[in-house]
Design an enzyme around this catalytic site. Structure first.
Site, PDB file in Angstrom:
ATOM      1  N   HIS A  45      -1.556   1.098   7.466  1.00  0.00           N
ATOM      2  CA  HIS A  45      -1.936   1.066   6.068  1.00  0.00           C
ATOM      3  C   HIS A  45      -1.756   2.733   5.642  1.00  0.00           C
ATOM      4  O   HIS A  45      -2.037   3.502   6.152  1.00  0.00           O
ATOM      5  CB  HIS A  45      -3.275   0.548   6.191  1.00  0.00           C
ATOM      6  N   CYS A  58       0.761  -1.274   0.107  1.00  0.00           N
ATOM      7  CA  CYS A  58      -0.056   0.091  -0.006  1.00  0.00           C
ATOM      8  C   CYS A  58       0.634   1.281  -0.065  1.00  0.00           C
ATOM      9  O   CYS A  58       0.312   2.365  -0.498  1.00  0.00           O
ATOM     10  CB  CYS A  58      -0.847   0.052   1.073  1.00  0.00           C
TER      11      CYS A  58
END
Length: 482
Positions: free
Chosen positions: A430, A113
Protein backbone atom coordinates in the site's frame (compact mmCIF):
# COMPACT_ATOMS: atom_id res chain seq x y z
CA UNK A 1 -43.42 33.98 52.40
CA UNK A 2 -43.42 37.77 52.74
CA UNK A 3 -43.99 39.96 49.72
CA UNK A 4 -41.91 43.13 49.24
CA UNK A 5 -41.52 45.91 46.69
CA UNK A 6 -38.14 46.98 45.31
CA UNK A 7 -37.31 50.42 43.90
CA UNK A 8 -34.49 50.51 41.36
CA UNK A 9 -33.75 53.77 39.57
CA UNK A 10 -37.18 54.96 38.30
CA UNK A 11 -38.70 51.49 38.41
CA UNK A 12 -40.72 49.89 41.21
CA UNK A 13 -41.27 46.14 41.31
CA UNK A 14 -44.19 45.16 43.55
CA UNK A 15 -45.23 41.83 45.01
CA UNK A 16 -41.88 40.05 44.98
CA UNK A 17 -42.06 36.90 47.12
CA UNK A 18 -39.06 36.10 49.31
CA UNK A 19 -38.43 32.56 50.48
CA UNK A 20 -36.72 33.26 53.80
CA UNK A 21 -35.64 29.62 54.07
CA UNK A 22 -33.15 30.31 51.28
CA UNK A 23 -30.11 32.66 51.49
CA UNK A 24 -30.48 36.28 50.25
CA UNK A 25 -28.38 35.43 47.16
CA UNK A 26 -31.46 33.64 45.73
CA UNK A 27 -33.46 36.86 46.19
CA UNK A 28 -30.73 38.75 44.35
CA UNK A 29 -30.99 36.25 41.52
CA UNK A 30 -34.72 37.05 41.30
CA UNK A 31 -33.90 40.74 41.01
CA UNK A 32 -31.31 39.98 38.33
CA UNK A 33 -34.07 38.42 36.21
CA UNK A 34 -36.18 41.56 36.67
CA UNK A 35 -33.54 44.28 36.32
CA UNK A 36 -30.54 42.78 34.57
CA UNK A 37 -28.28 43.87 37.45
CA UNK A 38 -25.88 41.01 38.35
CA UNK A 39 -26.02 39.95 42.05
CA UNK A 40 -22.42 41.06 42.65
CA UNK A 41 -23.36 44.62 41.62
CA UNK A 42 -26.57 44.84 43.69
CA UNK A 43 -26.58 47.03 46.76
CA UNK A 44 -29.87 46.51 48.68
CA UNK A 45 -30.53 48.69 51.72
CA UNK A 46 -31.98 46.81 54.74
CA UNK A 47 -31.99 47.21 58.47
CA UNK A 48 -28.41 47.24 59.67
CA UNK A 49 -26.81 48.16 56.30
CA UNK A 50 -26.46 46.30 52.99
CA UNK A 51 -28.01 42.90 52.31
CA UNK A 52 -25.29 40.24 52.22
CA UNK A 53 -25.42 37.15 50.02
CA UNK A 54 -25.32 34.84 53.03
CA UNK A 55 -27.19 37.13 55.47
CA UNK A 56 -29.75 35.94 58.08
CA UNK A 57 -33.32 36.92 57.17
CA UNK A 58 -34.46 36.56 60.79
CA UNK A 59 -31.94 39.16 61.92
CA UNK A 60 -33.10 41.56 59.22
CA UNK A 61 -36.71 41.44 60.43
CA UNK A 62 -38.37 41.56 57.04
CA UNK A 63 -42.07 42.63 57.07
CA UNK A 64 -44.93 42.04 54.64
CA UNK A 65 -45.18 44.86 52.07
CA UNK A 66 -41.84 46.35 53.07
CA UNK A 67 -40.19 48.66 50.49
CA UNK A 68 -36.54 48.02 49.68
CA UNK A 69 -34.16 50.18 47.64
CA UNK A 70 -31.60 48.70 45.26
CA UNK A 71 -28.67 50.38 43.52
CA UNK A 72 -26.54 48.91 40.71
CA UNK A 73 -25.86 49.01 36.99
CA UNK A 74 -27.44 46.49 34.66
CA UNK A 75 -25.43 44.47 32.13
CA UNK A 76 -25.32 45.88 28.62
CA UNK A 77 -27.86 44.19 26.42
CA UNK A 78 -26.09 42.05 23.87
CA UNK A 79 -26.89 43.25 20.39
CA UNK A 80 -27.77 40.82 17.68
CA UNK A 81 -24.90 40.37 15.18
CA UNK A 82 -25.15 42.58 12.10
CA UNK A 83 -24.41 39.55 9.94
CA UNK A 84 -26.05 36.22 10.55
CA UNK A 85 -23.75 33.56 11.99
CA UNK A 86 -22.83 30.96 9.39
CA UNK A 87 -21.63 27.60 10.67
CA UNK A 88 -18.77 25.83 8.88
CA UNK A 89 -20.99 22.98 7.72
CA UNK A 90 -23.33 25.51 6.06
CA UNK A 91 -20.57 27.11 3.96
CA UNK A 92 -20.17 26.25 0.27
CA UNK A 93 -17.91 23.23 -0.20
CA UNK A 94 -15.08 25.32 -1.68
CA UNK A 95 -15.12 27.65 1.35
CA UNK A 96 -15.13 24.64 3.68
CA UNK A 97 -12.06 23.27 1.88
CA UNK A 98 -10.26 26.61 2.35
CA UNK A 99 -11.08 26.70 6.08
CA UNK A 100 -9.93 23.11 6.49
CA UNK A 101 -6.38 24.05 5.48
CA UNK A 102 -5.73 20.99 3.34
CA UNK A 103 -7.26 19.40 0.28
CA UNK A 104 -9.49 16.36 -0.03
CA UNK A 105 -8.48 12.72 -0.34
CA UNK A 106 -8.79 10.48 -3.39
CA UNK A 107 -11.05 7.45 -3.73
CA UNK A 108 -9.19 4.19 -4.33
CA UNK A 109 -10.59 2.76 -7.57
CA UNK A 110 -9.01 -0.66 -7.00
CA UNK A 111 -5.27 -0.84 -6.31
CA UNK A 112 -4.81 2.81 -7.32
CA UNK A 113 -3.06 3.98 -4.14
CA UNK A 114 0.18 4.26 -6.20
CA UNK A 115 -1.57 6.85 -8.39
CA UNK A 116 -3.36 8.64 -5.53
CA UNK A 117 -0.19 9.14 -3.51
CA UNK A 118 1.71 10.40 -6.58
CA UNK A 119 -1.02 12.94 -7.36
CA UNK A 120 -1.13 14.25 -3.77
CA UNK A 121 2.65 14.79 -3.65
CA UNK A 122 2.87 16.57 -7.01
CA UNK A 123 -0.22 18.64 -6.27
CA UNK A 124 1.63 20.20 -3.33
CA UNK A 125 3.94 22.07 -5.76
CA UNK A 126 2.26 25.48 -6.29
CA UNK A 127 4.40 26.35 -9.33
CA UNK A 128 3.27 23.16 -11.07
CA UNK A 129 -0.37 23.98 -10.34
CA UNK A 130 0.19 27.48 -11.71
CA UNK A 131 1.74 26.14 -14.93
CA UNK A 132 -1.17 23.73 -15.34
CA UNK A 133 -3.75 26.48 -14.79
CA UNK A 134 -2.21 28.40 -17.70
CA UNK A 135 -2.31 25.37 -19.99
CA UNK A 136 -4.94 25.34 -22.72
CA UNK A 137 -5.60 23.80 -26.11
CA UNK A 138 -4.35 26.98 -27.75
CA UNK A 139 -1.02 26.70 -25.90
CA UNK A 140 -0.63 23.06 -26.90
CA UNK A 141 2.54 22.38 -28.87
CA UNK A 142 2.37 20.52 -32.17
CA UNK A 143 4.74 17.96 -30.67
CA UNK A 144 2.23 16.97 -27.98
CA UNK A 145 0.03 14.02 -28.93
CA UNK A 146 -3.67 13.87 -28.12
CA UNK A 147 -3.41 11.49 -25.14
CA UNK A 148 -0.63 13.60 -23.57
CA UNK A 149 -2.84 16.65 -23.96
CA UNK A 150 -5.78 14.79 -22.40
CA UNK A 151 -3.64 13.62 -19.46
CA UNK A 152 -2.38 17.16 -18.85
CA UNK A 153 -5.93 18.53 -18.84
CA UNK A 154 -7.09 15.69 -16.58
CA UNK A 155 -4.25 16.50 -14.14
CA UNK A 156 -5.21 20.17 -14.11
CA UNK A 157 -8.88 19.37 -13.52
CA UNK A 158 -8.10 16.85 -10.76
CA UNK A 159 -5.83 19.31 -8.92
CA UNK A 160 -8.58 21.93 -9.07
CA UNK A 161 -11.27 19.54 -7.88
CA UNK A 162 -9.14 18.48 -4.91
CA UNK A 163 -8.71 22.12 -3.87
CA UNK A 164 -12.43 22.83 -4.13
CA UNK A 165 -13.73 19.72 -2.39
CA UNK A 166 -14.12 18.67 1.23
CA UNK A 167 -15.27 15.15 0.46
CA UNK A 168 -13.07 12.55 -1.22
CA UNK A 169 -12.71 12.98 -4.98
CA UNK A 170 -13.02 10.09 -7.43
CA UNK A 171 -10.15 10.33 -9.97
CA UNK A 172 -12.00 8.26 -12.59
CA UNK A 173 -11.31 10.51 -15.60
CA UNK A 174 -7.64 10.93 -14.70
CA UNK A 175 -7.21 7.17 -14.25
CA UNK A 176 -8.85 6.40 -17.59
CA UNK A 177 -6.57 8.82 -19.46
CA UNK A 178 -3.47 7.64 -17.57
CA UNK A 179 -4.16 4.04 -18.64
CA UNK A 180 -4.81 5.15 -22.19
CA UNK A 181 -1.47 6.97 -22.32
CA UNK A 182 0.44 4.26 -20.45
CA UNK A 183 -1.22 0.85 -20.98
CA UNK A 184 1.05 -0.85 -18.41
CA UNK A 185 -1.20 0.62 -15.72
CA UNK A 186 -4.10 -1.43 -17.14
CA UNK A 187 -2.61 -4.80 -16.22
CA UNK A 188 -5.14 -7.24 -14.77
CA UNK A 189 -4.77 -10.18 -12.41
CA UNK A 190 -7.76 -12.40 -11.67
CA UNK A 191 -9.99 -9.74 -13.20
CA UNK A 192 -8.66 -6.99 -10.91
CA UNK A 193 -6.30 -4.15 -11.80
CA UNK A 194 -2.83 -4.91 -10.44
CA UNK A 195 -0.88 -2.80 -7.99
CA UNK A 196 1.69 -0.67 -9.83
CA UNK A 197 4.97 1.06 -8.98
CA UNK A 198 4.39 4.61 -7.70
CA UNK A 199 7.82 5.73 -8.91
CA UNK A 200 6.96 4.63 -12.45
CA UNK A 201 3.67 6.55 -12.27
CA UNK A 202 5.50 9.62 -10.90
CA UNK A 203 8.13 9.49 -13.68
CA UNK A 204 5.67 8.93 -16.52
CA UNK A 205 3.35 11.69 -15.35
CA UNK A 206 6.19 14.21 -14.99
CA UNK A 207 7.51 13.26 -18.44
CA UNK A 208 4.10 13.89 -20.00
CA UNK A 209 3.72 17.23 -18.22
CA UNK A 210 7.23 18.27 -19.25
CA UNK A 211 6.26 17.79 -22.89
CA UNK A 212 2.88 19.51 -22.60
CA UNK A 213 3.97 22.47 -20.47
CA UNK A 214 7.03 23.27 -22.58
CA UNK A 215 6.67 26.66 -24.26
CA UNK A 216 7.09 26.66 -28.07
CA UNK A 217 10.63 28.07 -27.97
CA UNK A 218 14.06 26.50 -28.05
CA UNK A 219 15.13 28.05 -24.75
CA UNK A 220 15.69 25.73 -21.78
CA UNK A 221 13.87 28.28 -19.61
CA UNK A 222 10.69 27.36 -21.50
CA UNK A 223 10.62 23.90 -19.91
CA UNK A 224 8.55 24.51 -16.76
CA UNK A 225 8.85 20.95 -15.40
CA UNK A 226 12.61 20.82 -15.94
CA UNK A 227 12.98 24.16 -14.15
CA UNK A 228 11.09 22.75 -11.18
CA UNK A 229 12.43 19.20 -10.97
CA UNK A 230 15.34 18.82 -13.44
CA UNK A 231 18.83 17.98 -12.13
CA UNK A 232 21.77 18.34 -14.50
CA UNK A 233 24.56 15.83 -13.89
CA UNK A 234 28.14 16.08 -15.13
CA UNK A 235 29.73 12.64 -15.34
CA UNK A 236 33.29 11.40 -15.75
CA UNK A 237 33.76 7.99 -17.37
CA UNK A 238 37.01 6.07 -16.89
CA UNK A 239 38.05 2.77 -18.51
CA UNK A 240 40.46 0.97 -16.25
CA UNK A 241 41.64 -1.34 -19.03
CA UNK A 242 42.63 1.32 -21.56
CA UNK A 243 42.92 4.37 -19.30
CA UNK A 244 40.50 6.26 -21.53
CA UNK A 245 38.53 9.10 -19.99
CA UNK A 246 35.53 10.99 -21.26
CA UNK A 247 32.80 13.21 -19.88
CA UNK A 248 29.08 13.58 -20.50
CA UNK A 249 26.11 15.53 -19.21
CA UNK A 250 22.53 14.41 -18.65
CA UNK A 251 19.33 15.74 -17.15
CA UNK A 252 17.26 13.67 -14.71
CA UNK A 253 14.12 14.35 -12.68
CA UNK A 254 15.27 12.55 -9.53
CA UNK A 255 18.36 11.33 -7.71
CA UNK A 256 18.71 7.72 -6.63
CA UNK A 257 19.46 6.63 -3.09
CA UNK A 258 21.12 3.23 -3.52
CA UNK A 259 20.70 0.96 -0.53
CA UNK A 260 23.34 -1.53 0.61
CA UNK A 261 24.62 -2.89 3.92
CA UNK A 262 26.90 0.18 4.09
CA UNK A 263 24.09 2.73 3.72
CA UNK A 264 22.40 4.00 6.88
CA UNK A 265 21.55 7.54 5.80
CA UNK A 266 20.10 9.20 2.71
CA UNK A 267 23.29 11.18 2.10
CA UNK A 268 25.35 8.00 1.94
CA UNK A 269 22.86 6.44 -0.46
CA UNK A 270 23.00 9.49 -2.74
CA UNK A 271 26.79 9.20 -2.94
CA UNK A 272 26.44 5.55 -3.93
CA UNK A 273 23.81 6.51 -6.50
CA UNK A 274 26.18 8.95 -8.20
CA UNK A 275 28.77 6.24 -8.74
CA UNK A 276 28.41 3.13 -10.86
CA UNK A 277 29.74 0.88 -13.60
CA UNK A 278 28.58 0.43 -17.16
CA UNK A 279 29.69 -1.37 -20.27
CA UNK A 280 30.28 0.55 -23.48
CA UNK A 281 32.43 0.34 -26.58
CA UNK A 282 36.04 1.39 -26.08
CA UNK A 283 37.52 3.09 -29.18
CA UNK A 284 41.02 2.20 -28.02
CA UNK A 285 40.27 -1.50 -27.44
CA UNK A 286 37.81 -1.85 -30.31
CA UNK A 287 35.39 -3.79 -28.13
CA UNK A 288 33.04 -3.49 -25.19
CA UNK A 289 34.77 -2.65 -21.92
CA UNK A 290 33.86 -1.80 -18.34
CA UNK A 291 33.76 1.88 -17.42
CA UNK A 292 33.51 3.51 -14.01
CA UNK A 293 31.05 6.42 -14.02
CA UNK A 294 31.22 9.16 -11.38
CA UNK A 295 28.66 11.97 -11.47
CA UNK A 296 28.31 15.34 -9.77
CA UNK A 297 25.37 17.72 -9.71
CA UNK A 298 25.93 20.63 -12.10
CA UNK A 299 22.63 22.50 -11.59
CA UNK A 300 19.96 22.41 -8.92
CA UNK A 301 16.16 22.25 -9.17
CA UNK A 302 13.64 24.08 -7.04
CA UNK A 303 12.25 20.71 -5.95
CA UNK A 304 14.68 17.86 -5.42
CA UNK A 305 13.15 14.40 -5.73
CA UNK A 306 14.93 11.36 -4.32
CA UNK A 307 13.94 7.76 -5.01
CA UNK A 308 14.99 5.13 -2.47
CA UNK A 309 15.96 2.14 -4.64
CA UNK A 310 14.18 -0.43 -2.49
CA UNK A 311 12.95 -2.82 -5.21
CA UNK A 312 15.06 -5.22 -7.22
CA UNK A 313 14.42 -8.23 -9.42
CA UNK A 314 14.87 -11.50 -7.55
CA UNK A 315 15.67 -14.30 -9.98
CA UNK A 316 14.94 -17.08 -7.50
CA UNK A 317 11.31 -16.05 -7.11
CA UNK A 318 11.04 -14.31 -10.48
CA UNK A 319 9.54 -11.17 -8.97
CA UNK A 320 10.42 -7.79 -7.53
CA UNK A 321 11.70 -8.00 -3.95
CA UNK A 322 11.97 -5.19 -1.45
CA UNK A 323 14.93 -4.02 0.63
CA UNK A 324 13.55 -3.32 4.12
CA UNK A 325 16.76 -1.82 5.51
CA UNK A 326 16.31 1.33 7.59
CA UNK A 327 17.71 4.42 5.85
CA UNK A 328 17.33 7.67 7.79
CA UNK A 329 16.59 10.93 5.99
CA UNK A 330 16.61 14.52 7.35
CA UNK A 331 14.04 17.29 7.42
CA UNK A 332 16.79 19.59 6.03
CA UNK A 333 19.11 18.21 3.34
CA UNK A 334 22.43 19.82 2.35
CA UNK A 335 23.85 18.51 -0.95
CA UNK A 336 26.79 20.92 -1.32
CA UNK A 337 29.40 18.15 -1.36
CA UNK A 338 27.54 16.34 -4.17
CA UNK A 339 27.88 19.34 -6.50
CA UNK A 340 30.47 20.01 -9.18
CA UNK A 341 33.33 22.39 -8.47
CA UNK A 342 31.81 25.11 -10.65
CA UNK A 343 28.48 24.88 -8.86
CA UNK A 344 30.12 24.89 -5.44
CA UNK A 345 31.83 28.19 -6.25
CA UNK A 346 28.46 29.72 -7.16
CA UNK A 347 26.94 28.44 -3.92
CA UNK A 348 29.67 29.63 -1.52
CA UNK A 349 28.61 33.28 -1.22
CA UNK A 350 24.86 32.57 -0.79
CA UNK A 351 25.65 29.89 1.80
CA UNK A 352 27.80 32.36 3.74
CA UNK A 353 24.96 34.88 3.63
CA UNK A 354 22.61 32.21 4.93
CA UNK A 355 24.98 31.33 7.79
CA UNK A 356 25.34 35.00 8.69
CA UNK A 357 21.57 35.47 8.74
CA UNK A 358 21.07 32.42 10.95
CA UNK A 359 23.88 33.63 13.18
CA UNK A 360 22.17 36.99 13.63
CA UNK A 361 19.03 35.23 14.78
CA UNK A 362 21.11 33.49 17.43
CA UNK A 363 22.86 36.72 18.40
CA UNK A 364 26.21 35.64 16.94
CA UNK A 365 28.69 37.91 15.17
CA UNK A 366 28.53 37.56 11.39
CA UNK A 367 31.46 36.64 9.21
CA UNK A 368 33.59 39.50 7.92
CA UNK A 369 33.43 37.93 4.48
CA UNK A 370 29.83 38.86 4.00
CA UNK A 371 30.44 42.58 4.56
CA UNK A 372 26.79 43.44 4.17
CA UNK A 373 24.13 45.25 6.14
CA UNK A 374 21.44 43.36 8.00
CA UNK A 375 18.87 44.38 5.43
CA UNK A 376 20.88 42.95 2.54
CA UNK A 377 19.87 39.35 3.19
CA UNK A 378 16.43 37.88 3.08
CA UNK A 379 15.60 34.18 3.03
CA UNK A 380 13.02 33.11 0.50
CA UNK A 381 11.62 29.79 -0.58
CA UNK A 382 11.35 28.00 -3.87
CA UNK A 383 8.63 30.31 -5.12
CA UNK A 384 11.35 32.88 -5.67
CA UNK A 385 12.49 33.29 -9.24
CA UNK A 386 15.89 31.69 -9.76
CA UNK A 387 17.54 29.40 -12.22
CA UNK A 388 18.76 25.97 -11.24
CA UNK A 389 22.44 26.60 -11.84
CA UNK A 390 22.80 28.49 -8.59
CA UNK A 391 23.22 31.79 -10.40
CA UNK A 392 21.23 34.88 -9.51
CA UNK A 393 18.08 36.19 -11.05
CA UNK A 394 16.10 39.38 -10.48
CA UNK A 395 12.94 38.95 -8.43
CA UNK A 396 9.75 40.51 -9.76
CA UNK A 397 8.56 43.13 -7.22
CA UNK A 398 4.99 41.94 -7.74
CA UNK A 399 5.97 38.63 -6.16
CA UNK A 400 6.48 40.36 -2.83
CA UNK A 401 10.23 40.88 -2.96
CA UNK A 402 12.06 44.17 -2.96
CA UNK A 403 12.86 45.58 -6.40
CA UNK A 404 16.26 44.63 -7.83
CA UNK A 405 16.77 41.91 -5.24
CA UNK A 406 18.34 38.73 -6.58
CA UNK A 407 17.78 35.22 -5.28
CA UNK A 408 20.49 32.60 -5.07
CA UNK A 409 20.50 28.84 -4.53
CA UNK A 410 22.14 27.60 -1.33
CA UNK A 411 22.20 23.84 -1.92
CA UNK A 412 20.00 23.41 1.17
CA UNK A 413 16.56 21.82 0.88
CA UNK A 414 13.57 21.39 3.22
CA UNK A 415 11.46 18.23 3.20
CA UNK A 416 7.93 18.87 1.90
CA UNK A 417 6.58 15.45 0.84
CA UNK A 418 7.19 11.74 1.42
CA UNK A 419 5.64 8.88 -0.53
CA UNK A 420 5.78 5.63 1.43
CA UNK A 421 5.23 1.96 0.67
CA UNK A 422 4.02 -0.63 3.15
CA UNK A 423 4.54 -4.28 2.31
CA UNK A 424 7.25 -6.57 0.99
CA UNK A 425 6.64 -6.50 -2.77
CA UNK A 426 6.33 -3.76 -5.39
CA UNK A 427 3.37 -5.60 -6.91
CA UNK A 428 1.42 -5.52 -3.65
CA UNK A 429 1.30 -3.52 -0.43
CA UNK A 430 0.00 0.00 0.00
CA UNK A 431 1.23 3.50 -0.94
CA UNK A 432 0.53 6.63 1.12
CA UNK A 433 1.47 10.32 0.69
CA UNK A 434 2.64 12.54 3.56
CA UNK A 435 2.55 16.21 2.54
CA UNK A 436 3.61 19.39 4.33
CA UNK A 437 1.04 22.20 4.05
CA UNK A 438 1.76 25.92 3.70
CA UNK A 439 0.81 26.26 7.38
CA UNK A 440 3.68 23.92 8.29
CA UNK A 441 1.35 21.08 9.32
CA UNK A 442 1.81 17.60 7.89
CA UNK A 443 -1.11 15.68 6.39
CA UNK A 444 -1.17 11.95 5.70
CA UNK A 445 -3.15 11.19 2.53
CA UNK A 446 -4.19 7.55 2.84
CA UNK A 447 -6.42 7.44 -0.26
CA UNK A 448 -9.74 9.03 0.78
CA UNK A 449 -8.72 9.54 4.42
CA UNK A 450 -6.51 12.60 5.10
CA UNK A 451 -5.31 13.02 8.69
CA UNK A 452 -2.96 15.37 10.54
CA UNK A 453 0.46 14.10 11.63
CA UNK A 454 3.25 15.38 13.85
CA UNK A 455 6.47 16.46 12.14
CA UNK A 456 8.58 14.31 14.43
CA UNK A 457 6.75 11.23 13.12
CA UNK A 458 7.61 11.97 9.47
CA UNK A 459 11.29 11.06 9.79
CA UNK A 460 10.31 7.76 11.44
CA UNK A 461 9.16 6.45 8.04
CA UNK A 462 12.70 5.28 7.37
CA UNK A 463 12.16 1.53 7.14
CA UNK A 464 13.50 -1.39 9.06
CA UNK A 465 10.22 -3.32 9.34
CA UNK A 466 6.80 -3.83 7.82
CA UNK A 467 5.57 -0.29 8.57
CA UNK A 468 5.34 2.50 5.98
CA UNK A 469 8.81 3.37 4.70
CA UNK A 470 9.99 6.20 2.47
CA UNK A 471 10.11 5.33 -1.22
CA UNK A 472 10.18 8.86 -2.68
CA UNK A 473 11.03 12.08 -0.85
CA UNK A 474 10.63 15.60 -2.22
CA UNK A 475 12.64 18.56 -0.91
CA UNK A 476 12.07 22.26 -1.56
CA UNK A 477 15.02 24.57 -2.27
CA UNK A 478 16.01 27.22 0.20
CA UNK A 479 17.14 30.53 -1.34
CA UNK A 480 18.74 33.72 -0.05
CA UNK A 481 17.84 37.10 -1.45
CA UNK A 482 20.71 39.59 -1.63
Amino acid sequence: MPRVSVKWQKNVFDGIEIDTSLPPYVFKAQLYDLTGVPPERQKIMVKGGLLKDDGDWSAIGLKEGQKLMMMGTADEIVKAPEKAIVFAEDLPEEAQATNLGYSAGLVNLGNTCYMNSTVQCLKSVPELKSALSNYSLAARSNDVDQTSHMLTVATRELFGELDRSVNAVSPTQFWMVLRKKYPQFSQLQNGMHMQQDAEECWTQLLYTLSQSLKAPTSSEDSDAVKALFGVNLRSRLHCQESGEESSETESVYSLKCHISHEVNHLHEGLKHGLKGELEKTSPALGRTALYVKESLIDSLPRYLTVQFVRFFWKRESNQKAKILRKVDYPLVLDIFDLCSEDLRKKLEAPRQKLRDEEGKKLGLQTSAKSGSKDSDVKMTDAEASANGSGESSTVNPQEGATSEKETHMTGIYDLVAVLTHKGRSADSGHYVAWVKQESGKWIQYDDDNPSMQREEDITKLSGGGDWHMAYITMYKARFVSM
